[in-house]
Design a protein around this motif. Structure first.
Motif, PDB file in Angstrom:
ATOM      1  N   THR A 175      25.467  18.122  40.876  1.00 56.13           N
ATOM      2  CA  THR A 175      25.476  19.347  40.734  1.00 56.13           C
ATOM      3  C   THR A 175      26.562  20.214  41.477  1.00 56.13           C
ATOM      4  N   LEU A 176      27.031  21.139  40.671  1.00 53.09           N
ATOM      5  CA  LEU A 176      28.002  22.140  40.945  1.00 53.09           C
ATOM      6  C   LEU A 176      27.183  23.375  41.346  1.00 53.09           C
ATOM      7  N   ASN A 177      27.027  23.830  42.569  1.00 53.01           N
ATOM      8  CA  ASN A 177      26.614  25.268  43.062  1.00 53.01           C
ATOM      9  C   ASN A 177      27.731  26.220  43.154  1.00 53.01           C
ATOM     10  N   LEU A 178      27.625  27.339  42.497  1.00 51.08           N
ATOM     11  CA  LEU A 178      28.722  28.402  42.421  1.00 51.08           C
ATOM     12  C   LEU A 178      28.315  29.830  42.697  1.00 51.08           C
ATOM     13  N   ALA A 198      26.684  20.351  46.774  1.00 53.22           N
ATOM     14  CA  ALA A 198      28.355  20.846  46.531  1.00 53.22           C
ATOM     15  C   ALA A 198      28.389  22.441  46.046  1.00 53.22           C
ATOM     16  N   GLY A 199      28.948  23.124  47.078  1.00 50.13           N
ATOM     17  CA  GLY A 199      28.762  24.382  46.952  1.00 50.13           C
ATOM     18  C   GLY A 199      30.267  25.266  46.894  1.00 50.13           C
ATOM     19  N   GLY A 200      30.489  26.055  46.019  1.00 46.54           N
ATOM     20  CA  GLY A 200      31.695  26.596  46.159  1.00 46.54           C
ATOM     21  C   GLY A 200      31.521  28.107  45.942  1.00 46.54           C
ATOM     22  N   ILE A 201      32.425  29.094  46.481  1.00 48.20           N
ATOM     23  CA  ILE A 201      32.429  30.400  46.387  1.00 48.20           C
ATOM     24  C   ILE A 201      33.680  31.024  45.711  1.00 48.20           C
ATOM     25  N   GLY A 222      35.461  25.810  48.730  1.00 45.53           N
ATOM     26  CA  GLY A 222      34.298  25.152  48.615  1.00 45.53           C
ATOM     27  C   GLY A 222      34.392  23.788  49.187  1.00 45.53           C
ATOM     28  N   GLN A 223      33.320  23.190  49.201  1.00 50.34           N
ATOM     29  CA  GLN A 223      33.002  21.690  49.514  1.00 50.34           C
ATOM     30  C   GLN A 223      32.315  21.158  48.455  1.00 50.34           C
TER      31      GLN A 223
END
Length: 420
Positions: free
Chosen positions: A349-352, A383-386, A401-402
């Motif tokens: 999963t990618l969280n953005l 897994a979170g990015g901004i 992000g990481q």
């Protein structure tokens, strides 16, 4: 006074509300969304500023504005406590916000390299931390102003995500900036108004995450021409326009799926929070600063994401956005089988999140908008990015992000190079 190798913390204190504001209830409940999303943590963010303008002493100006601003945001000066029902709520004690004045006399803004990692000043020295005699887990917000040798300064903030979402924290900081610039109070009065948030029954309580990942930090700048190329390609193929978020989300999701090597039939997920203030009564009553988002999830087979044309992935994301109002209404009415806030959080999963318009980039304490804003949290469970604005005066978008582990970092970087 405490000292470190790079930063001297010259004053540390609790800043209480000034000029009234004590009319709040003794305790205030949090909303269903505050409780639903696994938000028992502090968001850490630092913004850097040029000196000059209205500010002779940034720390003094911000400290005084904070005290006056808390009279309007009185619950923020309180403490998080456990209610008789075993849930966190806010006790309106008025004890105050932990405030730190610091100096980094060896460093200028240019030395900080727009807060790119590795940081020239460790994040622990740019962020406030109360002494052991104060339980920081009960606090709602903490703030540190670090003045630099060039006259610039950095504002480090830790805010509790159970009380604020990104827009809410942006509203609070902009209110402090309004007052620091000489306004009598916030441009928009804040409201607590948790009762405006629907509270459907939780069908499936969300278990805490158990698998930790050794993520590396990623940073990639997308200049305007790169973003426009993606958007123009989508428009040519579909006769429709897409947003910058749509375009970059598609790029980041496909690049990550290709890099991490999921099994072809494994599900790949893309999760993004969407503001829903316009869908609840909190929108018209003032500056609602609690969590007011709905998490949208797009799920496809890994092989399909990896092979799909960019325009097709953009279309999936746009479809999820278009269905937001209907899905939120169904959730509010209790018409759901699986709780939509129980989103997937595994490595598939990618969280953005998109911070470009939540308000952090518009906070002005008297010397103008920040040169740069940086999130500093270290995530291990998802897994979170901004998405951020690039450091001024550059245009375009920065992704930080990481989202991948070391073994997949090189492949992820190579995938992104196609679009930059």
């Amino acid at each position: 006074m405490t000292m470190s190798f790079t930063v001297t913390k010259v004053a540390e204190e609790l800043v209480a509300p000034s000029g009234g504001g004590g009319g709040a209830q003794p305790s205030l409940p949090l909303s269903s969304i505050d409780h639903a999303m696994g938000l028992k943590f502090f968001v850490e963010v630092v913004a850097t500023y040029e000196g000059g303008g209205l500010l002779q002493s940034p720390a003094d100006a911000i400290r005084a504005a904070l005290a006056r601003g808390l009279a309007h945001y009185y619950p923020v000066a309180g403490r998080l406590v456990v209610s008789d029902e075993g849930e966190l709520e806010v006790a309106c004690t008025g004890e105050g916000v932990w405030f730190v004045e610091a100096k980094a006399s060896r460093y200028s803004l240019s030395d900080l390299r727009n807060l790119e990692f590795p940081l020239a000043i460790p994040k622990e020295e740019l962020l406030p931390c109360p002494p052991p005699s104060l339980d920081q887990h009960e606090m709602i917000l903490m703030l540190q102003v670090t003045e630099l040798k060039c006259g610039g300064f950095a504002v480090g903030v830790k805010f509790h995500h159970m009380v604020f979402d990104g827009i809410g924290a942006g509203l609070f900081l902009k209110a402090i900036g309004d007052i620091a610039r000489g306004l009598p109070g916030p441009a928009v009065e804040p409201v607590w108004l948790r009762e405006a948030i629907p509270a459907p029954p939780i069908r499936h309580p969300k278990p805490p995450p158990t698998v930790a990942y050794n993520f590396v930090r990623s940073l990639r700048d997308f200049p305007p021409h790169a973003i426009n190329a993606i958007k123009d390609s989508y428009a040519r193929g579909t006769s429709h326009r897409c947003s910058t978020f749509d375009a970059l989300s598609a790029v980041l999701w496909r690049s990550r799926v290709r890099a991490i090597g999921l099994a072809p039939e494994a599900d790949a997920h893309f999760v993004f929070p969407a503001d829903v203030r316009h869908l609840v009564n909190a929108a018209a009553a003032g500056a609602y600063y609690g969590n007011c988002v709905y998490c949208s999830t797009v799920s496809k087979k890994s092989e399909l994401v990896a092979r799909a044309p960019m325009a097709e992935i953009v279309g999936w994301i746009r479809e999820a956005k278009a269905s937001l109002a209907a899905k939120f209404a169904a959730w509010a009415a209790g018409d759901f089988e699986d709780d939509p806030f129980r989103v997937p959080i595994g490595y598939d999963t990618l969280n953005l999140s998109d911070w470009r318009r939540v308000g952090f980039h518009e906070v002005d304490y008297g010397s103008g908008a920040p040169r740069f804003v940086a999130p500093l949290n270290h995530h291990v469970f998802f897994a979170g990015g901004i998405l951020l604005k690039r450091p001024a005066p550059e245009q375009g978008v920065r992704f930080v992000g990481q989202v991948v582990t070391r073994e997949h970092e090189e492949d992820f970087v190579q995938q992104l190079k196609e679009f930059v």
